[in-house]
Motif scaffolding. Structure first.
Motif, PDB file in Angstrom:
ATOM      1  N   ASP A   1       0.832  -1.200   0.000  1.00 52.13           N
ATOM      2  CA  ASP A   1       0.000   0.000   0.000  1.00 52.13           C
ATOM      3  C   ASP A   1       0.871   1.255   0.000  1.00 52.13           C
ATOM      4  O   ASP A   1       0.579   2.225  -0.708  1.00 52.13           O
ATOM      5  N   ASN A   2       1.948   1.248   0.772  1.00 44.85           N
ATOM      6  CA  ASN A   2       2.857   2.402   0.791  1.00 44.85           C
ATOM      7  C   ASN A   2       3.441   2.684  -0.583  1.00 44.85           C
ATOM      8  O   ASN A   2       3.778   3.816  -0.905  1.00 44.85           O
ATOM      9  N   ASN A   3       3.562   1.639  -1.394  1.00 40.34           N
ATOM     10  CA  ASN A   3       4.136   1.782  -2.734  1.00 40.34           C
ATOM     11  C   ASN A   3       3.072   1.823  -3.828  1.00 40.34           C
ATOM     12  O   ASN A   3       3.354   1.554  -4.999  1.00 40.34           O
ATOM     13  N   LYS A   4       1.838   2.123  -3.425  1.00 40.30           N
ATOM     14  CA  LYS A   4       0.729   2.368  -4.361  1.00 40.30           C
ATOM     15  C   LYS A   4       0.321   1.146  -5.177  1.00 40.30           C
ATOM     16  O   LYS A   4      -0.239   1.288  -6.273  1.00 40.30           O
ATOM     17  N   LEU A   5       0.596  -0.051  -4.700  1.00 40.09           N
ATOM     18  CA  LEU A   5       0.121  -1.242  -5.407  1.00 40.09           C
ATOM     19  C   LEU A   5      -1.338  -1.452  -5.047  1.00 40.09           C
ATOM     20  O   LEU A   5      -1.693  -1.500  -3.866  1.00 40.09           O
ATOM     21  N   SER A   6      -2.190  -1.575  -6.028  1.00 37.84           N
ATOM     22  CA  SER A   6      -3.616  -1.731  -5.764  1.00 37.84           C
ATOM     23  C   SER A   6      -3.893  -3.038  -5.032  1.00 37.84           C
ATOM     24  O   SER A   6      -3.067  -3.963  -5.032  1.00 37.84           O
ATOM     25  N   TRP A   7      -5.060  -3.122  -4.426  1.00 31.97           N
ATOM     26  CA  TRP A   7      -5.439  -4.311  -3.665  1.00 31.97           C
ATOM     27  C   TRP A   7      -5.411  -5.556  -4.548  1.00 31.97           C
ATOM     28  O   TRP A   7      -4.844  -6.580  -4.170  1.00 31.97           O
TER      29      TRP A   7
END
Length: 252
Positions: free
Chosen positions: A186-192
């Motif tokens: 999440d910190n690295n903007k990877l979607s769920w």
């Protein structure tokens, strides 16, 4: 050198524990530890009072001529209740501690990579993470609850409930990987959805990490320190298994 895939989980958790005990990260561990300690004490109090009733509620009613089976089935349903209580504790603790865990994962990544792409610590930065991290926890709940409810229903069905405990265990192991590796993702903007797909690609490494984390969280008092260690270990997992990638700060 990275460990063999199936054995990588214990290594990541062990290294994560060393990281959170290091002087530079201890400050970011205090708040999650406090949350864990308060919830653990409260859970023990409730469980001591209610545990016997919960086991009785799940135990099937047997005819008198099969009453001897109760002695064989009772340990299985004790394990089932323990797994469900553990799930409740972990779920609640992670929801409350989510902003702190996300922030800890961020700082661990800085230490591991040796490059600080994140802004310096401020209470405003931590507060800004709250809506995003709680939103991500809500997404985990949406993933977790339908599956947990299905397992709960299965736990009440005679005969079929004999497989409920191992299924809870397997599901719990997977959820531990999902829960903690999601913080650096999440910190690295990877979607769920992309995060889940990536974990499935790393299935054995993920289950190895989730399994050792699950086992450690089941140990009383030790589990208080396991949560931040798992956050740090999951961040190590992310950095090493994902490979060197640019770190970007998500916008709140």
């Amino acid at each position: 050198m990275p460990a063999a895939p199936v054995l990588s989980g214990p290594q990541y958790l062990r290294e994560g524990l060393k990281l959170v005990l290091s002087p530079g990260l201890r400050l970011f561990v205090l708040l999650p530890l406090t949350v864990n300690l308060i919830l653990f004490v409260a859970l023990i109090g409730v469980a001591v009072q209610q545990f016997g009733g919960w086991v009785d509620a799940f135990m099937p009613s047997l005819p008198s001529w099969l009453s001897f089976l109760e002695y064989l089935l009772w340990p299985l349903f004790v394990v089932l209740v323990l797994l469900m209580v553990f799930f409740s504790f972990t779920l609640l603790a992670n929801i409350i501690a989510a902003p702190f865990n996300g922030f800890l994962a961020e700082k661990v990544e800085v230490v591991v990579r040796g490059e600080d792409h994140f802004p310096p610590f401020s209470w405003a930065e931590l507060a800004a993470m709250v809506p995003r991290t709680l939103g991500r926890e809500a997404r985990k709940l949406a993933y977790f609850l339908p599956r947990a409810i299905a397992l709960l229903i299965l736990s009440f069905i005679p005969v079929l409930n004999l497989v409920a405990a191992p299924l809870w265990l397997l599901f719990g192991v997977w959820m531990m990987a999902v829960q903690y590796i999601d913080y650096p993702a999440d910190n690295n903007k990877l979607s769920w959805q992309d995060m889940l797909a990536w974990l499935r690609e790393k299935r054995w490494q993920s289950l190895s990490f989730g399994g050792i984390t699950y086992a450690a969280l089941l140990i009383p008092f030790v589990n208080i320190l396991v949560m931040p260690a798992a956050v740090a270990g999951a961040t190590l997992f992310w950095v090493r298994e994902r490979g060197a990638e640019p770190v970007t700060k998500p916008q709140p």
